[in-house]
Design an enzyme around this catalytic site. Structure first.
Site, PDB file in Angstrom:
ATOM      1  N   LYS A 168       0.781  -1.239   0.000  1.00 15.82           N
ATOM      2  CA  LYS A 168       0.000   0.000   0.000  1.00 15.82           C
ATOM      3  C   LYS A 168       0.815   1.293   0.000  1.00 15.82           C
ATOM      4  CE  LYS A 168      -3.441   0.177   2.898  1.00 15.82           C
ATOM      5  NZ  LYS A 168      -4.133  -0.078   4.171  1.00 15.82           N
ATOM      6  N   ASP A 169       2.153   1.195  -0.078  1.00 15.85           N
ATOM      7  CA  ASP A 169       2.949   2.421  -0.137  1.00 15.85           C
ATOM      8  C   ASP A 169       4.220   2.203  -0.963  1.00 15.85           C
ATOM      9  OD1 ASP A 169       3.383   5.102   0.339  1.00 15.85           O
ATOM     10  OD2 ASP A 169       4.221   4.833   2.342  1.00 15.85           O
ATOM     11  N   ILE A 170       4.059   1.550  -2.118  1.00 13.77           N
ATOM     12  CA  ILE A 170       5.193   1.350  -3.018  1.00 13.77           C
ATOM     13  C   ILE A 170       5.580   2.701  -3.627  1.00 13.77           C
ATOM     14  CG2 ILE A 170       5.984   0.221  -5.153  1.00 13.77           C
ATOM     15  CD1 ILE A 170       5.479  -1.837  -3.024  1.00 13.77           C
ATOM     16  N   ASN A 181      10.800   3.977  -0.675  1.00 13.18           N
ATOM     17  CA  ASN A 181      10.687   2.730   0.086  1.00 13.18           C
ATOM     18  C   ASN A 181      11.369   1.555  -0.603  1.00 13.18           C
ATOM     19  OD1 ASN A 181       9.280   3.936   2.138  1.00 13.18           O
ATOM     20  ND2 ASN A 181       7.250   3.449   1.321  1.00 13.18           N
TER      21      ASN A 181
END
Length: 510
Positions: free
Chosen positions: A131-133, A137
Site C-alpha cells: 500500500k505504499d510502493i 521505500n
C-alpha cells in the site's frame, strides 16, 4: 533530532516524511562495534497512539515474513516518548536518490523492475498488500543490482479492504503514488492490485525522470489519478521502447480489473523485454498475454444498476456544471433511493464519488439510528462535523477564508451553530451566546442559521453532496429542516440524496 539514538550514532537520513524518519546508523556497543543498521523513528516528540501502533504493526508483519528481499527487523526499542524500529542494514541507496542523480538505462531499469515484481509476487502470495510502493521505500545496491523493500507501516494482511473518503491529511499512503481506489473516492475496495498501480508510477518515474501527474494541489492530484490518462512514457522519453511503455500504462489502468492480475504476468513481460534487449532491441508485442488470475476476485461493478447510476450522475451534473446549460443548473435537487436492507443502496450512492472529485466537490454523509430518534438532527450534525474536520486540515490561508465566509453567513447567531457542531469554533473562534428565545422562535432561528451555514459550502467551485442514510428513522425536526433547505430559493449547488427502507415506512409516515 540529535545525532544519536541510544546505542547508535546516526550516519545519514535515508528518508524524511511528515510522520517518520529513516536513518542509517552505526552501533556503538563494544560487542558489535561498527556494524550498521537502519532505524525508523517517529518525528513527533509525543507520538499519537495510532502512530505507535503503526510501528508495532510494521514490526509484527516484518517478523512473520520470510522473504530475503525484505529488510529484516532486529528490535523494537523505546526511544524518548516513542519507539524506534531497528532493521538490518542493506548496502544500498534509495531508488528516489538514484532517479534524482542519473537516468536509468534500459538494462538497469529492467533488472530493478524484475526484482521488484519478484518481491511483490512473494508478498501477495502471503496475502500482504504493501500500500505504499514508491522510490523512497525501495533500496537498490548500484554495484550488485540487489533490491530491498522497506516501510510496511500501512501494509495489510487482508486480501481486500474498504477505503472510505477521508480528509486529505487522513489518507493512508503517498498521494503521488496512490491508486484511484486507495484515495477512497472510487467506491472500490483495495486489494493486492493497488500495489501494481503504485509500482507503475515508480516505473514511470524511473523511465522518464518525472511523475505522471505533476499537480501541486492535493485534490487536483486525486482527480488526475481517478480521471486523467497520463502521457505514455515513450512519448515523454523517446529512448523508452513502446512495448515497455505499454507495460507501464497497463499497470496505471484506472480500475484494478484492467491492470495486471498477477505479478507473474508482469514479470513475464518484463523478462521478455530483457531477452529482446540482450539480442538487439525491444520490439512491440501484446502485453499481458502471460497474465493469469493468481487469485479469484469478483469484479467490483454494479451489475444491472446502470439506469440508477446514470440518474445519479446526470442529477449531479445538473447541479455541478451550470456552464453546460442544464435545466435547474446550480439549483438544489433531492433524490430518494429506496429498497430493502442489504439491496445495495449505499453502494449505488457511492458511485457519485468519482464525478464529485472531478468537480472538486464535497461529499458528506450521515446515518440515522432507530435508537437515537429522540436526538434531533443527529445524522445532519454528524455529516457536517465530518465536513468541518476536513476543513480544519487546510492551510492557514484557507482557514482564514472559511472564517470570513462563516462569520459573514452566521452573524450574531454563530454560537447557535457552535452548539451543535462544536468544531466550528476552531475556525471562527469563541462567540457570544445567542439571546434566549421561546421554543418556536428558537426552532425557527435554528432552521435559518442552518440554512445560512449550508449555503457557505454550496458554490460553483465546491458543489455539496449530502447523503442521509436510513431516513425511515429520521426525527420530525430533521424532516422539517430538510423541507426548509430544499425549498430555499437562495441555496444552490446542493445535491441531497436520501436512502430509506421502504418496507419500514408506514403509510402514515411523513
Amino acid at each position: 533530532m540529535s545525532s544519536t539514538i541510544a546505542g547508535y550514532n546516526l550516519l545519514e537520513v535515508l528518508y524524511e516524511g511528515a510522520i517518520t524518519c529513516v536513518y542509517r546508523a552505526k552501533r556503538v556497543s563494544q560487542s558489535d562495534l561498527g556494524s550498521t543498521v537502519i532505524i525508523k523513528t517517529l518525528k513527533a516528540e509525543y507520538p499519537t497512539v495510532n502512530q505507535l501502533n503503526q510501528l508495532k504493526h510494521e514490526y509484527q508483519i516484518l517478523q512473520d515474513l520470510e522473504i530475503e528481499e525484505i529488510v529484516k527487523p532486529l528490535a523494537l526499542e523505546n526511544y524518548g516518548n516513542g519507539l524506534a524500529l531497528i532493521l538490518s542494514d542493506f548496502d544500498g541507496e534509495s531508488l528516489a536518490k538514484a532517479i534524482a542523480t542519473r537516468p536509468f538505462e534500459l538494462k538497469n531499469f529492467l533488472q530493478t523492475a524484475i526484482h521488484l515484481a519478484a518481491i511483490l509476487a512473494q508478498l501477495h502470495q502471503q496475502n500482504i498488500v504493501h500500500k505504499d510502493i514508491k522510490p523512497y521505500n525501495i533500496l537498490v545496491n548500484p554495484a550488485t543490482g540487489e533490491v530491498r523493500l522497506i516501510d510496511f507501516g500501512i501494509a495489510t494482511r487482508l486480501s481486500r479492504e474498504n477505503s472510505t473518503i477521508s480528509s486529505i491529511n487522513g489518507l493512508e499512503g503517498t498521494l503521488s503514488y496512490m491508486s484511484p481506489e486507495q484515495t477512497g473516492r472510487m467506491n472500490r475496495s483495495i486489494d493486492y492490485r493497488t500495489d501494481f498501480y503504485s509500482l507503475g508510477i515508480t516505473f514511470y518515474e524511473m523511465l522518464t525522470g518525472q511523475l505522471p501527474f505533476l499537480g501541486t494541489d492535493a485534490l487536483e492530484i486525486i482527480h488526475s489519478h481517478i480521471a486523467k490518462t497520463p502521457v505514455p512514457p515513450h512519448l515523454v522519453n523517446s529512448e523508452v521502447p513502446e512495448a515497455l511503455s505499454n507495460i507501464v500504462m497497463k499497470l496505471l489502468a484506472k480500475t484494478a480489473e484492467e491492470r495486471y492480475q498477477s505479478t507473474l504476468g508482469l514479470k513475464a513481460d518484463l523478462e521478455l523485454c530483457q531477452e529482446m534487449l540482450q539480442t538487439g532491441k525491444i520490439s512491440l508485442f501484446q502485453v499481458g498475454e502471460f497474465d493469469l488470475f493468481s487469485q479469484f476476485l469478483i469484479p467490483e461493478k454494479l451489475y444491472g444498476r446502470d439506469r440508477e447510476v446514470s440518474l445519479l450522475m446526470s442529477t449531479f451534473a445538473r447541479i455541478a456544471y451550470p456552464q453546460d446549460n442544464h435545466v435547474n443548473a446550480g439549483k438544489t435537487e433531492a433524490l430518494l433511493v429506496t429498497g430493502y436492507s442489504g439491496i445495495g443502496k449505499s453502494s449505488l450512492v457511492n458511485e457519485v464519488h468519482k464525478p464529485i472529485v472531478s468537480a472538486r466537490g464535497y461529499f458528506i454523509s450521515g446515518k440515522f439510528d432507530q435508537f437515537q430518534r429522540n436526538v434531533p438532527y443527529s445524522a445532519l450534525i454528524s455529516a457536517f462535523q465530518s465536513l468541518v474536520k476536513q476543513l480544519l486540515t487546510g492551510s492557514e490561508t484557507q482557514l482564514a477564508q472559511w472564517k470570513t465566509k462563516l462569520l459573514a453567513a452566521l452573524g450574531n447567531n454563530a454560537s447557535v451553530m457552535i452548539d451543535v457542531v462544536p468544531d466550528v469554533e476552531r475556525i471562527i473562534g469563541e462567540q457570544s451566546p445567542a439571546p434566549e428565545l421561546a421554543p418556536t422562535e428558537a426552532q425557527n432561528r435554528f432552521n435559518l442559521v442552518f440554512q445560512n451555514f449550508i449555503r457557505v459550502f454550496c458554490s460553483p467551485e465546491h458543489p455539496l453532496v449530502l447523503f442521509l442514510d436510513d431516513l425511515q428513522w429520521a426525527d420530525a425536526a430533521t424532516l422539517k429542516l430538510l423541507d426548509v433547505i430544499l425549498t430555499d430559493a437562495e441555496t444552490g449547488y446542493l445535491f441531497l440524496i436520501g436512502a430509506y427502507r421502504d418496507n419500514e415506512v408506514s403509510p402514515s409516515h411523513h
